[in-house]
Enzyme design. Sequence first.
Site, PDB file in Angstrom:
ATOM      1  CB  SER A 130     -40.877  11.323  16.217  1.00 13.08           C
ATOM      2  OG  SER A 130     -40.388  10.784  16.872  1.00 13.08           O
ATOM      3  CG  ASP A 212     -41.107   2.956  15.404  1.00 13.57           C
ATOM      4  OD1 ASP A 212     -40.576   3.084  15.333  1.00 13.57           O
ATOM      5  OD2 ASP A 212     -42.714   3.817  15.577  1.00 13.57           O
ATOM      6  CG  HIS A 241     -40.762   6.537  12.912  1.00 12.79           C
ATOM      7  ND1 HIS A 241     -41.169   6.808  15.005  1.00 12.79           N
ATOM      8  CD2 HIS A 241     -40.601   7.973  13.253  1.00 12.79           C
ATOM      9  CE1 HIS A 241     -40.775   7.690  15.792  1.00 12.79           C
ATOM     10  NE2 HIS A 241     -40.542   8.359  14.552  1.00 12.79           N
TER      11      HIS A 241
END
Length: 266
Positions: A130, A212, A241
């Site tokens: 991320s 996502d 995610h």
Amino acid sequence: MRSVSEEPVPLHEEFIYCCGAATHVLKCGPWKDLSKDESKNLPRLLFMIIPGNPGLAGYYRTFIQALYCGLNQQYPVWVVSHAGHCKPPSDTDIKELEDVFGLNGQVEHKLNFLKKNVSKDIKLVLIAHSIGCYITLEMMKRECMGRCNSFFGLCFFLQGLNCCVLTLLHVSFSTANILYMASQEMMKVVERDSTTIKQNLKKLIFYYGTGDSWCPQHYYDEIKMDFPDGDIRLCEKGLRHAFVLDASKEMAAMITDWLQDDLTKL
């Protein structure tokens, strides 16, 4: 590579101050100190995880254990929390780096950790999740990290927003730092750093998710079009995610498969 073991593996836990900020480090493997240049027992390679947000090292415990086993327990695998995303180890008043809890501070926090804790003789594989992908690209840009053997943009972030999952927060003292970092992400991470990607393309692997909302599939389509020679993959397994919640072992197994050829050349 062998399959992920169910056996317990060596795991060392540290709470330290880095850049004056509370930092939680989980170290998988028997290597606790990688800073001594003169040591003959240092490994050739360190796998270091740069987390998403919340940047809590504990979420990655199963992942680093699975990755360590998948790598035949030959290399240390560490995860370093984001600055201030964990409970301070003491009440000691230590001068913090200016704005260490913001995005720029988190980049400098990771670079400072490496300088103080990892010998320059050890090559790095940086695995980022991320917003950790943004942080890692910034690390590569600022330090021109020639020793970085590979970088993996794990789990679905390159441009756009990253995931600050408030339902996961178990430690109220770090909530303010987590939310502050998330607010900076919303304002500052608005476009892809194509220059740094181009300069390091052969060192990078990107892995994007489908469905996502934090990083929609058209981001994958765009980067694939802009960098047709890059190793840019789209998840076909339906992983979400926050893969660390339910797919740590599956993700670790994929990474070890990706690395087989490179590691045999060391």
